[in-house]
Design a protein around this motif. Structure first.
Motif, PDB file in Angstrom:
ATOM      1  N   ASP A 348       0.846  -1.194   0.000  1.00  0.00           N
ATOM      2  CA  ASP A 348       0.000   0.000   0.000  1.00  0.00           C
ATOM      3  C   ASP A 348       0.882   1.246   0.000  1.00  0.00           C
ATOM      4  OD1 ASP A 348      -0.240   1.057   3.229  1.00  0.00           O
ATOM      5  OD2 ASP A 348       0.515  -0.969   2.842  1.00  0.00           O
ATOM      6  N   PRO A 349       0.526   2.252  -0.742  1.00  0.00           N
ATOM      7  CA  PRO A 349       1.364   3.442  -0.917  1.00  0.00           C
ATOM      8  C   PRO A 349       1.738   4.138   0.394  1.00  0.00           C
ATOM      9  CG  PRO A 349      -0.431   3.426  -2.504  1.00  0.00           C
ATOM     10  CD  PRO A 349      -0.712   2.321  -1.551  1.00  0.00           C
ATOM     11  N   LYS A 350       0.787   4.198   1.358  1.00  0.00           N
ATOM     12  CA  LYS A 350       1.042   4.930   2.590  1.00  0.00           C
ATOM     13  C   LYS A 350       2.203   4.318   3.369  1.00  0.00           C
ATOM     14  CE  LYS A 350      -1.089   6.422   6.926  1.00  0.00           C
ATOM     15  NZ  LYS A 350      -2.311   6.395   7.770  1.00  0.00           N
ATOM     16  N   ASN A 351       2.146   2.998   3.638  1.00  0.00           N
ATOM     17  CA  ASN A 351       3.207   2.344   4.400  1.00  0.00           C
ATOM     18  C   ASN A 351       4.498   2.247   3.600  1.00  0.00           C
ATOM     19  OD1 ASN A 351       2.210   1.501   7.120  1.00  0.00           O
ATOM     20  ND2 ASN A 351       0.632   0.498   5.907  1.00  0.00           N
ATOM     21  N   ARG A 352       4.371   2.066   2.267  1.00  0.00           N
ATOM     22  CA  ARG A 352       5.577   1.958   1.428  1.00  0.00           C
ATOM     23  C   ARG A 352       6.372   3.252   1.447  1.00  0.00           C
ATOM     24  NH1 ARG A 352       9.628   1.675   0.084  1.00  0.00           N
ATOM     25  NH2 ARG A 352      10.677   0.799  -1.753  1.00  0.00           N
ATOM     26  N   SER A 353       5.687   4.383   1.477  1.00  0.00           N
ATOM     27  CA  SER A 353       6.376   5.673   1.457  1.00  0.00           C
ATOM     28  C   SER A 353       7.161   5.949   2.729  1.00  0.00           C
ATOM     29  CB  SER A 353       5.350   6.799   1.231  1.00  0.00           C
ATOM     30  OG  SER A 353       4.462   6.887   2.344  1.00  0.00           O
ATOM     31  N   LEU A 354       6.837   5.223   3.806  1.00  0.00           N
ATOM     32  CA  LEU A 354       7.522   5.440   5.088  1.00  0.00           C
ATOM     33  C   LEU A 354       8.866   4.732   5.167  1.00  0.00           C
ATOM     34  CD1 LEU A 354       4.468   5.059   7.513  1.00  0.00           C
ATOM     35  CD2 LEU A 354       5.586   7.186   6.815  1.00  0.00           C
ATOM     36  N   ILE A 355       9.144   3.808   4.254  1.00  0.00           N
ATOM     37  CA  ILE A 355      10.382   3.037   4.290  1.00  0.00           C
ATOM     38  C   ILE A 355      11.294   3.484   3.159  1.00  0.00           C
ATOM     39  CG2 ILE A 355      11.377   0.722   4.174  1.00  0.00           C
ATOM     40  CD1 ILE A 355       8.812  -0.335   5.392  1.00  0.00           C
ATOM     41  N   ASP A 356      12.442   4.018   3.525  1.00  0.00           N
ATOM     42  CA  ASP A 356      13.378   4.544   2.528  1.00  0.00           C
ATOM     43  C   ASP A 356      13.925   3.428   1.643  1.00  0.00           C
ATOM     44  OD1 ASP A 356      16.289   5.494   1.663  1.00  0.00           O
ATOM     45  OD2 ASP A 356      15.104   7.290   2.133  1.00  0.00           O
ATOM     46  N   GLN A 357      14.115   3.730   0.386  1.00  0.00           N
ATOM     47  CA  GLN A 357      14.611   2.736  -0.569  1.00  0.00           C
ATOM     48  C   GLN A 357      16.012   2.256  -0.225  1.00  0.00           C
ATOM     49  OE1 GLN A 357      14.290   4.470  -4.461  1.00  0.00           O
ATOM     50  NE2 GLN A 357      12.050   4.259  -4.550  1.00  0.00           N
ATOM     51  N   ARG A 358      16.777   3.087   0.494  1.00  0.00           N
ATOM     52  CA  ARG A 358      18.160   2.714   0.827  1.00  0.00           C
ATOM     53  C   ARG A 358      18.277   1.989   2.175  1.00  0.00           C
ATOM     54  NH1 ARG A 358      20.416   8.633  -0.409  1.00  0.00           N
ATOM     55  NH2 ARG A 358      18.260   9.037   0.286  1.00  0.00           N
ATOM     56  N   SER A 362      16.221  -7.401   6.431  1.00  0.00           N
ATOM     57  CA  SER A 362      16.354  -8.823   6.103  1.00  0.00           C
ATOM     58  C   SER A 362      14.977  -9.479   6.014  1.00  0.00           C
ATOM     59  CB  SER A 362      17.209  -9.546   7.140  1.00  0.00           C
ATOM     60  OG  SER A 362      16.568  -9.560   8.402  1.00  0.00           O
ATOM     61  N   THR A 363      14.906 -10.581   5.301  1.00  0.00           N
ATOM     62  CA  THR A 363      13.615 -11.260   5.102  1.00  0.00           C
ATOM     63  C   THR A 363      13.070 -11.856   6.391  1.00  0.00           C
ATOM     64  OG1 THR A 363      14.802 -13.275   4.450  1.00  0.00           O
ATOM     65  CG2 THR A 363      14.093 -11.786   2.691  1.00  0.00           C
ATOM     66  N   ASP A 364      13.935 -12.172   7.365  1.00  0.00           N
ATOM     67  CA  ASP A 364      13.465 -12.733   8.643  1.00  0.00           C
ATOM     68  C   ASP A 364      13.198 -11.608   9.644  1.00  0.00           C
ATOM     69  OD1 ASP A 364      16.130 -12.063   8.855  1.00  0.00           O
ATOM     70  OD2 ASP A 364      16.714 -13.876   9.939  1.00  0.00           O
ATOM     71  N   THR A 365      12.422 -10.619   9.211  1.00  0.00           N
ATOM     72  CA  THR A 365      12.082  -9.462  10.031  1.00  0.00           C
ATOM     73  C   THR A 365      10.593  -9.165   9.875  1.00  0.00           C
ATOM     74  OG1 THR A 365      14.283  -8.438  10.000  1.00  0.00           O
ATOM     75  CG2 THR A 365      12.419  -6.956  10.280  1.00  0.00           C
ATOM     76  N   ILE A 366       9.976  -8.664  10.949  1.00  0.00           N
ATOM     77  CA  ILE A 366       8.581  -8.230  10.918  1.00  0.00           C
ATOM     78  C   ILE A 366       8.553  -6.733  11.204  1.00  0.00           C
ATOM     79  CG2 ILE A 366       6.320  -8.414  12.024  1.00  0.00           C
ATOM     80  CD1 ILE A 366       6.977 -11.316  12.685  1.00  0.00           C
ATOM     81  N   VAL A 367       7.864  -5.984  10.360  1.00  0.00           N
ATOM     82  CA  VAL A 367       7.733  -4.532  10.551  1.00  0.00           C
ATOM     83  C   VAL A 367       6.254  -4.190  10.613  1.00  0.00           C
ATOM     84  CG1 VAL A 367       8.210  -2.247   9.620  1.00  0.00           C
ATOM     85  CG2 VAL A 367       9.899  -4.072   9.343  1.00  0.00           C
ATOM     86  N   GLY A 368       5.845  -3.507  11.681  1.00  0.00           N
ATOM     87  CA  GLY A 368       4.446  -3.153  11.860  1.00  0.00           C
ATOM     88  C   GLY A 368       4.001  -2.014  10.961  1.00  0.00           C
ATOM     89  N   ASP A 369       2.691  -1.846  10.857  1.00  0.00           N
ATOM     90  CA  ASP A 369       2.125  -0.780  10.036  1.00  0.00           C
ATOM     91  C   ASP A 369       2.505   0.596  10.570  1.00  0.00           C
ATOM     92  OD1 ASP A 369       0.915  -2.653   8.441  1.00  0.00           O
ATOM     93  OD2 ASP A 369      -1.030  -2.537   9.459  1.00  0.00           O
ATOM     94  N   SER A 370       2.576   1.553   9.655  1.00  0.00           N
ATOM     95  CA  SER A 370       2.810   2.967   9.976  1.00  0.00           C
ATOM     96  C   SER A 370       4.155   3.206  10.645  1.00  0.00           C
ATOM     97  CB  SER A 370       1.671   3.515  10.873  1.00  0.00           C
ATOM     98  OG  SER A 370       0.420   3.360  10.232  1.00  0.00           O
ATOM     99  N   THR A 371       5.115   2.326  10.401  1.00  0.00           N
ATOM    100  CA  THR A 371       6.464   2.497  10.950  1.00  0.00           C
ATOM    101  C   THR A 371       7.368   3.129   9.890  1.00  0.00           C
ATOM    102  OG1 THR A 371       6.455   0.822  12.680  1.00  0.00           O
ATOM    103  CG2 THR A 371       8.548   1.219  11.597  1.00  0.00           C
TER     104      THR A 371
END
Length: 478
Positions: A348-358, A362-371
């Motif tokens: 979703d665009p809202k949560n994707r925009s919060l995470i910098d491309q750089r 790692s794949t064995d990680t969980i990230v909550g919404d709106s972080t």
């Protein structure tokens, strides 16, 4: 209307789940109050999901419909809000009851059962709020064993045990405290009978060994002995267990006081029950109000001659079963969920925009919404809660961050558990630290193996390696 499809509203329920939620002192400082806001143990997040939800789901999958949830009065508002919010996915009917106690003066399970006995009118499943099971250990399996054993062998309680968890090599036992040692038990696998549990008194009398009655071995020549199994504290009980508890008003702990009574001394329990039964008959016989119509039928009312306690042992190769009753198991159960997780960027665009491309996650990680995660930050094998803010050039490895945590630029976290609303200052370094909710780590601090509580922070007793270095420089210059 098809009459066969109509379910009677008065159909008697088979089991009531009695869920005990204590203060969780063994998980301090995670369960310390965050200012005026309490931190109930059942709401601690495991893989960003409240601990309580795992237990309720386990009950619901077994066909349980009703739950008596008992908690400290101070936790009632938070639990009530959760149960009645959109966050909870449970459709169970939950009767939330409270008791007055403090973290320093807690009530034993036996006292709670005696107090709320009038609300328990059928056989019941006593469940802790912190037991997480794999799919290979459904509650329905334990219920079926109980049904069979009570019908054919007069069992009154079914118990469940699992292999003791050993912290990974290098764990800071001195800083985080010792892992609870499991009691020694004896059981007969052929009859699924729990024959003996070492009590604290037994251990005090003979810390180096274990006293075993010879007649027990004669009756059960293939009995097994183990001191590497933990009790799940899941007990499926006949209603008459509450009657037995009334006979022992001094009992406090269900596991340490009550369970060893029928397991270790079934003859003593039988004698006590028969004595009460005889007294009731004599009272009726000599009562001046008795005209004979109230005479007890000896065949119907005589107590059963068995007080068997059954045992189910969960094998480790069938998945991880764990009680979250210390910080090691809390960290381990979160990491176990990470082993089956494959992280991908939000769609979703809202949560994707919060995470910098750089940022590197790692794949064995969980990230909550709106972080929010900023540039050049590296996160490995961690659980990051909702609404967190992670700054630039941050390194996080093997950590659990609750909701609303803030980690400023250049900070490094390794093997930490941070409570809700924790703030970590820029360029600080934390290794295997645990913080209560709302704790603030000063910029540039270096901490290792600390339990960070607001009371210590306010008193200025937190030990920082960076402060030591500054002090050493001052001493040298003098």
């Amino acid at each position: 209307m098809d009459i066969d499809d109509v379910q009677p509203a008065f159909a008697k329920r088979e089991f009531l789940a009695v869920l005990i939620a204590g203060f969780g002192n063994e998980l301090l400082p995670l369960t310390s109050d965050n200012g005026d806001e309490p931190s109930p143990k059942p709401l601690l997040p495991v893989a960003n999901k409240p601990l309580l939800e795992y237990v309720l789901s386990w009950l619901e999958q077994a066909g349980i419909k009703d739950v008596l949830l008992i908690c400290p009065a101070i936790h009632q508002p938070a639990l009530y809000h959760h149960i009645n919010s959109d966050i909870s996915s449970s459709s169970l009917r939950i009767d939330l009851q409270t008791y007055d106690e403090t973290q320093e003066d807690t009530a034993g399970t036996c006292a709670l059962l005696r107090h709320f006995a009038s609300r328990i009118t059928e056989d019941f499943v006593l469940v802790p709020c912190d037991f997480i099971t794999p799919s290979s250990l459904p509650l329905s399996t334990l219920l079926n064993q109980f049904r069979t054993e009570t019908t054919s062998n007069g069992a009154i309680i079914s118990t469940c045990w699992y292999p003791a968890y050993t912290p990974e090599k290098g764990a800071l036992l001195d800083e985080w405290g010792p892992v609870p040692s499991p009691p020694a038990i004896i059981w007969d696998a052929s009859t699924e009978s729990l024959l003996h549990i070492d009590t604290p008194d037994d251990h005090d009398k003979n810390a180096e060994g274990m006293e075993i009655k010879m007649d027990l071995l004669a009756q059960h020549p293939r009995a097994k002995l183990s001191a590497s199994l933990h009790d799940s504290h899941v007990y499926i009980c006949q209603r008459r267990v509450l009657t037995l508890l009334e006979q022992k008003p001094h009992f406090e702990s269900f596991r340490e006081d009550f369970i060893p009574w029928p397991a270790n001394n079934p003859g003593q329990v039988l004698s006590s029950t028969q004595s009460n039964h005889i007294s009731q008959n004599l009272a009726l016989k000599h009562s001046t109000l008795n005209n004979g119509s109230d005479k007890l039928d000896e065949d119907d009312e005589a107590p059963k001659s068995s007080f068997k306690v059954t045992i189910t042992i969960h094998q480790p190769n069938n998945g991880l079963a764990l009680r979250i009753n210390n910080v090691y198991s809390f960290l381990e159960i979160n990491r176990s969920f990470l082993s089956t997780t494959v992280y991908s960027l939000p769609t979703d665009p809202k949560n994707r925009s919060l995470i910098d491309q750089r940022a590197q996650i790692s794949t064995d990680t969980i990230v909550g919404d709106s972080t929010q995660i900023s540039e050049r930050t590296i996160i490995k094998r961690s659980v990051i809660g909702r609404h967190c803010v992670i700054g630039k050039n941050v390194k996080i490895s093997g950590c659990i961050l609750f909701d609303h945590c803030v980690v400023e630029d250049g900070a490094k976290l390794d093997g930490c558990i941070l409570g809700k609303n924790t703030k970590v200052g820029s360029k600080s370094e934390l290794t295997r630290c645990i913080s209560c909710g709302g704790f603030e780590v000063n910029a540039g601090d270096t901490l290792k193996g600390e339990k960070l509580d607001i009371s210590d922070w306010a008193a200025g007793t937190i030990h920082s390696a960076s402060n030591d270095e500054d002090q050493s420089s001052d001493d040298f210059s003098d």
